[in-house]
Design an enzyme around this catalytic site. Structure first.
Site, PDB file in Angstrom:
ATOM      1  N   SER A  52      43.406  45.603  42.469  1.00 11.62           N
ATOM      2  CA  SER A  52      42.753  44.539  43.125  1.00 11.62           C
ATOM      3  C   SER A  52      42.085  43.692  42.585  1.00 11.62           C
ATOM      4  CB  SER A  52      41.528  45.705  43.420  1.00 11.62           C
ATOM      5  OG  SER A  52      40.877  46.012  42.080  1.00 11.62           O
ATOM      6  N   HIS A  53      41.736  43.270  40.889  1.00 12.73           N
ATOM      7  CA  HIS A  53      41.120  41.827  41.094  1.00 12.73           C
ATOM      8  C   HIS A  53      42.586  41.020  40.148  1.00 12.73           C
ATOM      9  CE1 HIS A  53      37.642  44.105  42.768  1.00 12.73           C
ATOM     10  NE2 HIS A  53      37.289  43.144  42.926  1.00 12.73           N
ATOM     11  N   ASP A 193      39.998  47.273  46.648  1.00 15.27           N
ATOM     12  CA  ASP A 193      40.777  48.692  46.880  1.00 15.27           C
ATOM     13  C   ASP A 193      41.069  49.377  48.391  1.00 15.27           C
ATOM     14  OD1 ASP A 193      42.133  48.903  44.220  1.00 15.27           O
ATOM     15  OD2 ASP A 193      39.955  50.545  43.996  1.00 15.27           O
TER      16      ASP A 193
END
Ligand code: NDP
Ligand code: PYC
Length: 341
Positions: A52-53, A193
């Site tokens: 997600s990052h 997410d």
């Protein structure tokens, strides 16, 4: 950019991915220093399977830089405020270069005083938080960090969103092994997410969020389209999120998650807030046995039946990436390359 999970995966050497990301950040307005720091941060996240990052965030960085909302050339101003307090004005740039600019002074103070605080304001944080704390633990220090983000979480008992997703990250040395690290949003799910689930058309678990009418929803798109997330753990997560707002914004002088207005900058995605980092030197404790005590704690947890400790999944992914290369979606890789055109 296509989903990192449905796209067939390819493995690329760390240096090759880092170089591509460095060139993207440079091409879209970052100084050499900022481009190198963000490329390292994002490549590390991808390497550790923090999807997600990782590279998922690159289009958001690029659109934000194009919008003029963040200054990719900013040079942070470091102020030595007290024996154990460092303040940094990130000058409207990213938080990670601000941390890098203050890091040596922070560590020096922590080693002298036993503890030191770094308060960053006027900063944008769009990344995972563990890369900010883990390196301190690798050099024998304990580190705790909080950062606030953008209004998208309804405080427990409230009728509308106010808090950000507000993560807390912690790292501590552990004798004979990698540091103990955890990093978690205080929302039931990270916003990133939710975006990934929406792209994949996946329903969310119960109790994660509400739709625009405030009704419980498992539809990620409904949460993104005017809905909101909930704190994890009801009133307890909500209290931690409140603490993050107080420390990361109230104390540092950064914006609270609801205090900035990016509507005049279409494409802006990076929250303009603040970050607090507290570093403790366990060597000052009587007996200086902290790393051994950490190990003892983990041994007891394992003996009690814990089979998965926080951070273990990332360290495992890191080892696989070191052997086989960093995994990236094939279409995702080509989308990244097109950002250089
Ligand atoms: P997760 O819920 O995936 O994980 C939270 C922590 O719990 C991690 O340390 C993880 O370890 C650990 N963990 C996960 N599952 C288990 C398990 N079954 N048993 C034991 N430990 C477990 O993270 P979040 O979704 O809350 O956050 C994801 C990322 O989003 C974070 O890196 C956070 O910093 C980032 N974020 C950034 C924001 C910003 O403003 N910059 C805002 C909000 C989030 P492991 O790492 O090994 O999986
Ligand atoms: O995933 O919640 C999130 C997030 C907010 C800012 C950066 N990441």
């Amino acid at each position: 950019m296509s989903s990192p999970l449905k796209d067939p995966l390819i493995r690329v050497p760390f240096a090759k991915l880092h170089d591509l990301l460095y060139r993207i950040f440079s091409r879209h307005g970052c100084s050499d220093t900022v481009a190198a720091i963000l490329a390292t941060n994002c490549t590390n996240a991808q390497r550790d399977g923090a999807h997600s990052h990782g590279v998922f965030r690159i289009p958001g960085y690029v659109s934000t830089l194009a919008s003029g909302w963040v200054d990719g050339q900013a040079v942070a101003q470091v102020s030595d405020r007290a024996a154990a307090f460092v303040q940094v004005d990130a000058q409207g740039g990213f938080a990670q270069p601000a941390l890098a600019a203050a890091r040596d002074l922070l560590v020096h103070k922590a080693r002298n005083a036993g503890i030191a605080v770094l308060a960053i304001h006027n900063s944008h944080h769009f990344a995972a938080l563990w890369p900010d704390v883990e390196p301190f633990a690798e050099e024998g220090l304990i580190a705790l960090s909080v950062v606030n983000s953008m209004t998208c979480v309804v405080p427990h008992g409230a009728r509308r969103p106010l808090f950000g997703t507000n993560p807390i990250a912690f790292a501590a040395p552990c004798a004979g092994q990698s540091p103990i690290v955890f990093d978690m949003a205080t929302s039931a799910m990270a916003h990133g997410d939710v975006q990934i689930a929406a792209r994949e058309g996946r329903a969310l678990p119960d109790q994660v969020g509400v739709d625009a009418a405030g009704d419980p929803s498992v539809d990620p798109q409904a949460i993104l389209d005017g809905g909101a997330l909930l704190p994890f753990g009801g009133h307890k997560g909500s209290a931690l999120s409140m603490m993050v707002e107080l420390l990361a914004a109230g104390l540092t002088g950064g914006h609270f998650s609801w205090e900035f207005d990016w509507s005049g900058h279409p494409g802006a995605k990076t929250p303009w807030t603040g970050q607090l980092i507290i570093v403790i030197d366990p060597g000052k404790a009587e007996g200086d046995r902290f790393a051994q005590r950490s190990r003892g704690l983990l041994e007891q947890m394992r003996a009690a039946g814990v089979s998965r400790l926080p951070g273990e999944r990332r360290f495992r992914e890191r080892a696989i990436s070191a052997r086989e290369g960093v995994s990236v979606g094939e279409a995702q890789w080509h989308s990244l390359e097109r950002l250089l055109e």
